[in-house]
Design an enzyme around this catalytic site. Structure first.
Site, PDB file in Angstrom:
ATOM      1  N   LYS A 198       1.539  -1.252   0.199  1.00 20.57           N
ATOM      2  CA  LYS A 198      -0.264  -0.532   0.343  1.00 20.57           C
ATOM      3  C   LYS A 198       1.133   0.938  -0.179  1.00 20.57           C
ATOM      4  CE  LYS A 198      -3.446  -2.800  -0.050  1.00 20.57           C
ATOM      5  NZ  LYS A 198      -4.035  -3.712   1.002  1.00 20.57           N
TER       6      LYS A 198
HETATM    7  C1  LIG Z   1      -5.430  -4.129   1.574  1.00 21.31           C
HETATM    8  C2  LIG Z   1      -6.190  -4.128   1.524  1.00 21.31           C
HETATM    9  C3  LIG Z   1      -7.481  -4.262   2.514  1.00 21.31           C
HETATM   10  C4  LIG Z   1      -6.715  -5.046   3.913  1.00 21.31           C
HETATM   11  O1  LIG Z   1      -5.609  -5.179   4.125  1.00 21.31           O
HETATM   12  P1  LIG Z   1      -4.529  -5.835   5.014  1.00 21.31           P
HETATM   13  O2  LIG Z   1      -3.900  -4.769   6.104  1.00 21.31           O
HETATM   14  O3  LIG Z   1      -3.891  -7.119   4.263  1.00 21.31           O
HETATM   15  O4  LIG Z   1      -5.674  -6.729   6.275  1.00 21.31           O
HETATM   16  C5  LIG Z   1      -8.512  -4.174   2.169  1.00 21.31           C
HETATM   17  N1  LIG Z   1      -9.036  -3.372   1.731  1.00 21.31           N
HETATM   18  C6  LIG Z   1      -9.012  -3.803   0.544  1.00 21.31           C
HETATM   19  C7  LIG Z   1      -9.686  -2.988  -0.525  1.00 21.31           C
HETATM   20  C8  LIG Z   1      -7.278  -3.601   0.552  1.00 21.31           C
HETATM   21  O5  LIG Z   1      -6.867  -3.665  -0.908  1.00 21.31           O
END
Ligand SMILES: *Cc1c(COP(=O)(O)O)cnc(C)c1O
Length: 427
Positions: A198
């Site tokens: 991210k």
């Molecule tokens: C990455 C992601 C999450 C969850 O994130 P984690 O930190 O891996 O639990 C939730 N929603 C979306 C759209 C994502 O891309």
């Protein structure tokens, strides 16, 4: 003479390498080393790097509360519980999203009701949200998919007229805006993943932001207890539970907070670099036959993006199979694939037949809808022709020109590709 396709032995169009994400930062390594030496490896209160991160998110989103969590999934679970869901309650959710947007609804004892998306923005379709509202609906969750904000004016209007809470999953959309307002601050609660890939990355981690004291206190009590809960929970009705909370441990690792703080400090720079690179990439995709560039509406800014997802148009390339198109681009050095997540309604958890065989207690099967292929056709058709490209940040601008060249070259080499397709068909 036409340049020879790399698939046919010509030189590849792309020779600039992708950078790894998140970028290496020596200050993170130095700080983590210092923390290891002083055993600063866990926080019980509102303190240290986690408190700094929360304050940054509060300021950036102009809200009173931010709560760091162990993952984006934990942030979403906390948000759903904090909306006060009860067994049998329904949460309207997109089918076209990553599973973590939706699955924690089960863990919050409620039932997700999946709806289709808009064809251009790929965001949940407000017209279909309105139609899905029943007397059991308590909340709407939206995902600003790939970084493109959902039509929040329409979503908020529906929510206000039916008394629903709105959860924004901003995991793809750090820094994106809808009509000038930064996402995460528009609904009742905004959730961000800070997972490795991210834009703001703690390796693993998440954070939620809200201006609603009640939501903040409930979220805090779900995953925190004692010191942290006593510091954050003020209302007497909830404060009495501070000693135990709900018993989950959703605390963020201090090292994750160090990483997330460092990448957050670069967010404006990342947004600017991606704006420049992706803006140019979209221009190049627009003129390449066989592919449609992702839509960016006039009412939004894209923030950090999360992948580029153009759509394949086989009719512009004489019906060339998508797999051969991808193979030809990969030979040119393009990092391309097909997006991983199929629409959620096609997975066993949403197929009524398996309700009794579900491995978890969850919400009552009678409350859960069964979906069939074809039920949410826009998401399904997007999934059939979607392509997936990386985001570009610290790569030189030249890589974007080379990607554009590769797309043009593959379209230009259609005759050779058709010959290969035919040869393969005849074995
Ligand atoms: C990455 C992601 C999450 C969850 O994130 P984690 O930190 O891996 O639990 C939730 N929603 C979306 C759209 C994502 O891309």
């Amino acid at each position: 003479m036409k340049p020879r396709l790399a698939l046919c032995g010509g030189p590849p169009a792309v020779d600039v390498a992708l950078q790894s994400w998140p970028p290496y930062d020596a200050r993170i390594a130095a700080e983590v080393d210092r923390m290891l030496q002083s055993a600063e490896v866990s926080y019980y209160g509102e303190e240290g790097h986690v408190a700094v991160l929360e304050e940054k998110f509060e300021r950036y989103h102009s809200v009173r509360y931010a709560l760091a969590t162990s993952s984006g999934t934990a942030a979403l679970h906390s948000a759903f519980v904090a909306c006060g869901l009860r067994p049998g309650d329904e949460v309207i959710a997109p089918t076209h999203t990553f599973l973590a947007t939706v699955m924690p609804v089960f863990a919050a004892d409620a039932t997700p009701v999946l709806v289709d998306c808009e064809s251009d923005t790929e965001g949940i379709d407000p017209g279909l949200v309105e139609k899905a509202v029943t007397e059991r609906t308590k909340a709407i969750v939206v995902t600003h998919l790939w970084g493109h904000p959902v039509d929040m004016d329409a979503i908020m209007a529906i929510a206000r007229s039916h008394g629903l809470k709105v959860v924004e999953d901003c995991s793809h959309a750090h820094g994106a805006t809808h009509r000038g307002r930064v996402v995460g601050s528009i609904g009742d609660v905004g959730c961000f993943s800070l997972q490795g890939k991210k834009a703001v990355s703690g390796g693993q981690g998440g954070i939620l932001v809200t201006d609603d004291e009640d939501i903040y206190e409930r979220a805090l009590l779900l995953g925190h207890f004692r010191v942290r809960a006593e510091q954050g929970v003020r209302s007497p009705g909830m404060r009495q539970f501070a000693d135990t909370g709900w018993g989950l441990n959703y605390r963020m690792h201090p090292f994750s907070a160090v990483m997330a703080n460092a990448t957050f400090d670069r967010l404006d720079e990342v947004v600017e670099r991606r704006r420049e690179r992706h803006g140019r990439l979209l221009e190049l995709l627009r003129v390449a036959p066989g592919v449609d560039e992702p839509h960016v509406g006039p009412e939004v800014t894209m923030g950090a993006w999360y992948g580029i997802k153009p759509r394949y148009r086989p009719e512009e390339l004489d019906g060339l199979p998508i797999d051969l198109y991808i193979e030809a681009l990969r030979a040119e050095g393009v990092k391309i694939g097909r997006p991983g997540s199929a629409p959620l309604h096609l997975s066993p958890m949403f197929n009524g037949a398996s309700a009794e065989r579900m491995p978890f207690a969850g919400s009552p099967p009678e409350g859960r809808r069964a979906y069939l292929p074809g039920d949410l056709p826009v998401s399904e058709s997007i999934h059939d022709c979607a392509l997936s490209l990386p985001t570009f940040t610290y790569e030189p601008l030249e890589i974007v020109e080379q990607y554009g060249e590769a797309f043009a070259k593959v379209a230009d080499g259609l005759d050779d590709l058709q010959r290969i397709a035919k040869e393969r068909a005849h074995g």
